[in-house]
Design a protein around this motif. Structure first.
Motif, PDB file in Angstrom:
ATOM      1  N   ASP A  23       4.624 -24.717 -25.809  1.00  0.00           N
ATOM      2  CA  ASP A  23       4.423 -26.114 -26.001  1.00  0.00           C
ATOM      3  C   ASP A  23       3.729 -26.816 -25.003  1.00  0.00           C
ATOM      4  OD1 ASP A  23       6.517 -25.435 -27.970  1.00  0.00           O
ATOM      5  OD2 ASP A  23       8.148 -25.839 -26.481  1.00  0.00           O
TER       6      ASP A  23
ATOM      7  N   TRP B 221       9.953 -17.395 -30.165  1.00  0.00           N
ATOM      8  CA  TRP B 221       9.332 -17.639 -28.993  1.00  0.00           C
ATOM      9  C   TRP B 221       8.195 -18.616 -29.199  1.00  0.00           C
ATOM     10  CZ3 TRP B 221       4.110 -16.648 -28.089  1.00  0.00           C
ATOM     11  CH2 TRP B 221       3.437 -15.685 -29.022  1.00  0.00           C
ATOM     12  N   GLY B 222       7.619 -19.218 -28.348  1.00  0.00           N
ATOM     13  CA  GLY B 222       6.579 -20.338 -28.393  1.00  0.00           C
ATOM     14  C   GLY B 222       6.134 -20.740 -27.409  1.00  0.00           C
TER      15      GLY B 222
ATOM     16  N   GLU C 135       6.428 -11.017 -28.975  1.00  0.00           N
ATOM     17  CA  GLU C 135       6.521 -11.043 -30.149  1.00  0.00           C
ATOM     18  C   GLU C 135       7.507  -9.856 -30.717  1.00  0.00           C
ATOM     19  OE1 GLU C 135       3.199  -9.836 -33.154  1.00  0.00           O
ATOM     20  OE2 GLU C 135       3.111 -12.146 -32.733  1.00  0.00           O
TER      21      GLU C 135
END
Length: 724
Positions: A696, A693-694, A687
């Motif tokens: 999935d 960013w993520g 962060e």
């Protein structure tokens, strides 16, 4: 009056030199002239040399060599010095050699001569002009330069070219010819200073011909012809064929190597030359160096011919009809011995349109290494043709080489040999590469945008060390527009480099060489620039091969080199240029649960991928986040981590995206680690450091990703510049 009284009255002494014992004997008068007690004296070589001025002694040695070569009476003046180096007097030494039988390839001889004091010139008398000063320095410089050039010549053609370019001090030949004695014939092997066809009468003569070169080869004695009258008187039949050349003087000298007459050398002059002892000494020295150079060149050419034959019999013909792909290869032998070694490459057709590429290096640079290489190459071909997987091919090859070592070393002092090897099974349709490695350097990949990455692959011990070694395989995909470079360590480590610095040296060549890899779809593959890249790689390591070149790019042949290139084309048959996709810089890496040490490899792959990224802090951030992501997969799941990193966009506005996927359904969640905690900060770091960013979810497992943007780094730099 006794002879001894006459010699003493004229200040003349007698001396004797035995070349076999290296002892000089002086009678009482000769000893007195040398500043020693007047009694019969024996001196060693070094003790004799100490009684004369150093410059005069060197010149005297050249005159002695001339006397031995021609069997003539020679004379020289030498300054006698005392223990402090002060000149006591000048003496005249005269001597004639008496040849004995040749011993161990060298001529055994004795010298018998006189030494006589030279009176000081009277006041007002003309002093004798000695051959010293500039002429002597020019002669010594010429001989040093000629010796260097002839010593470096590697072929008969180079030796003759060097000989033709020799500029002798004070008397430069206008015509040169080198003759060889072959059985009952005398043949010209090279000449200079003659118009085409004008030397035809002398190209091939019988050994008993009335021609100076033939007589020199028959007798081993030099022939000097200072004037045309001398030539016409001694060789009337040959004179009719040489008169029209208009030369005034000729020297024919034997070419002798290791006691054997291998030919003759002719130097013709357009001006009269008297052939003084100094001039004869220069010509004799050049003839001796020329004979040695021709002998070395003959051996080198024979070895080279054998090497080329071995190479042609052992190196395969590359298959050029691989759909959508092209290959190029080079093998460069070392410069020592027979120039054969254990490096090799191979290309093996497999079922279902697949191919296998093999490159390897057997320990050693000798005939045994070449023989083992040939056996191992045949064995690998057999195992591959049987349809074995890459790991099984190398396992069987290792047992095969271990068996050879065991049979060859039984009751013998020969040491066992090992071999490194890289075996690659290629699927041309998908670009899939299944790689098994046995102690060999890793392959390098040139990405579509020109960036070079060294791809670490799993591997085992070199072949032949442990017959039970396992060879795990690594699967890579060669994307359209990419090129794989595999080589032996000679390409990487020549010049004192290790694997890291060696690849860094080659990076500029690999990334700077233009490669047009647009496929034609006709099966020919993208081979336009691949050959040029192979040549550039070898040139970058060896430098120019000419012996006339000196300096930092002097030819370096420390080790054999084998190079194999495989390129995959972009596009298909009939594709328009607009349909060719933009090159993407991309790397894929799988890290198994049992291979946590490969986390360091993942960090290095990302750093290499971002080698030209402008912001070093962003590079460090990407490396840190990759380390956290992969470590989390290995610690908190039971599966492997698959890392995909890519850079897209135009320079100045690029984006680097890194995906790490695994087979676990458990999604990561934010934690609040304590001050002393050693984990739990991964998402916090992402962060703070990532541009985006993520996480999935997928059907089986999940994918966590981040992106960094080059424009943010450029913008930050600009803001800092304005603030400054």
């Amino acid at each position: 009056m006794r002879t001894e009284d006459v010699l003493a009255a004229t200040a003349t002494g007698l001396w004797h030199w035995d070349d076999a014992t290296r002892i000089a004997t002086f009678d009482a008068e000769a000893a007195r002239l040398l500043g020693l007690p007047a009694t019969r004296t024996e001196l060693t070589d070094s003790a004799t040399r100490a009684r004369f001025h150093a410059v005069d002694w060197v010149e005297f040695q050249g005159i002695i060599s001339l006397a031995v070569a021609e069997g003539i009476l020679v004379e020289a003046r030498l300054r006698v010095v005392d223990d402090e180096g002060r000149v006591l007097r000048t003496v005249r030494a005269r001597s004639r050699p008496q040849l004995r039988a040749a011993v161990a390839g060298r001529m055994d001889f004795v010298l018998v001569g006189t030494v006589q004091e030279v009176p000081e010139p009277q006041s007002g008398a003309a002093a004798r002009t000695t051959v010293t000063g500039d002429w002597r320095r020019n002669r010594e410089a010429f001989l040093l330069d000629a010796g260097r050039a002839l010593a470096e010549a590697r072929s008969t053609a180079e030796v003759l070219r060097v000989a033709a370019g020799l500029s002798m001090p004070g008397f430069e030949p206008s015509g040169l010819a080198v003759f060889s004695g072959e059985g009952s014939r005398v043949r010209v092997i090279g000449h200079h200073g003659y118009a085409p066809g004008s030397a035809e009468p002398f190209l091939d003569l019988p050994m008993d011909a009335a021609y100076p070169a033939a007589e020199v080869i028959r007798t081993g004695r030099a022939i000097y012809l200072p004037a045309p009258e001398d030539y016409q008187r001694r060789f009337p039949e040959a004179w009719e064929d040489v008169a029209h050349f208009g030369r005034q003087s000729w020297a024919f000298l034997p070419l002798i190597n290791a006691g054997q007459i291998i030919g003759a050398w002719m130097a013709g002059f357009s001006v009269p030359v008297s052939f003084t002892p100094d001039e004869r000494s220069v010509l004799t020295t050049v003839a001796r160096m020329l004979a040695q150079a021709l002998s070395r060149a003959s051996v080198h050419e024979s070895e080279r011919e054998l090497t080329v034959g071995l190479q042609r019999s052992m190196m395969p013909t590359l298959q050029q009809d691989i759909p959508g792909m092209a290959v190029a290869a080079r093998y460069i032998p070392t410069g020592g011995g027979l120039e054969v070694g254990g490096d090799w490459y191979d290309m093996i057709p497999l079922p279902l349109g697949r191919i296998a590429l093999v490159i390897g290096d057997v320990q050693g640079h000798d005939v045994r290494a070449a023989g083992l290489m040939g056996q191992l190459r045949i064995a690998l071909r057999a195992y591959a043709s049987e349809g074995h997987h890459p790991d099984a091919v190398l396992s069987r090859a290792s047992r095969f080489l271990a068996g050879i070592n065991a049979s060859e070393t039984e009751g013998d002092e020969a040491e066992p040999r090992f071999a490194t090897c890289l075996y690659i099974e290629v699927d041309p349709e998908s670009g899939r590469l299944d790689i098994a490695r046995a102690g060999h350097p890793n392959p390098a990949i040139r990405l579509g945008d020109g960036t070079m990455l060294v791809r670490n692959t799993a591997g085992g011990l070199p072949l032949g060390i442990d017959p039970d070694t396992d060879y795990p395989t690594t699967r890579l995909v060669l994307e359209p527009g990419e090129t794989m470079i595999v080589c032996t360590d000679g390409l990487i480590e020549t010049g004192g480099h290790d694997l890291d610095s060696g690849w860094d040296r080659l990076r500029g060549v690999i990334e700077g060489q233009p490669l047009e890899l647009t496929g034609t779809g006709n099966g020919s593959g993208p081979d336009g620039d691949l050959e040029a890249l192979a040549d550039a790689l070898v040139q970058a390591v060896h430098g120019p091969s000419s012996h006339y070149t000196t300096g930092p790019l002097l030819d370096r042949r420390e080790d054999d080199i084998a190079v194999l290139l495989l390129a995959r084309a972009v596009g298909a048959a009939g594709a328009e240029p607009a349909a060719v996709p933009r090159p993407v810089r991309r790397t894929v890496l799988t890290i198994a649960q049992a291979e946590p040490e490969r986390i360091a490899e993942a960090r290095q792959q990302v750093r290499d991928l971002m080698h030209d990224w402008p912001d070093g802090d962003q590079v460090d951030s990407a490396v840190l986040m990759v380390s956290e992501m992969v470590t989390n997969v290995l610690v908190h799941t039971d599966g492997d981590a698959v890392l995909i990193a890519r850079i897209t966009g135009d320079r100045g506005a690029r984006c680097v995206r890194v995906d790490v996927s695994d087979s676990s359904d458990e999604l990561p969640h934010r934690r609040h680690p304590g001050e002393m905690a050693s984990s739990g900060r991964g998402l916090v770091l992402m962060e703070l450091l990532a541009g985006a960013w993520g996480v999935d979810p997928r059907g089986e497992g999940k994918n966590i990703w981040f992106e960094l943007y080059e424009k943010e780094a450029v913008g930050a730099d600009a803001a800092v510049g304005v603030a400054g």
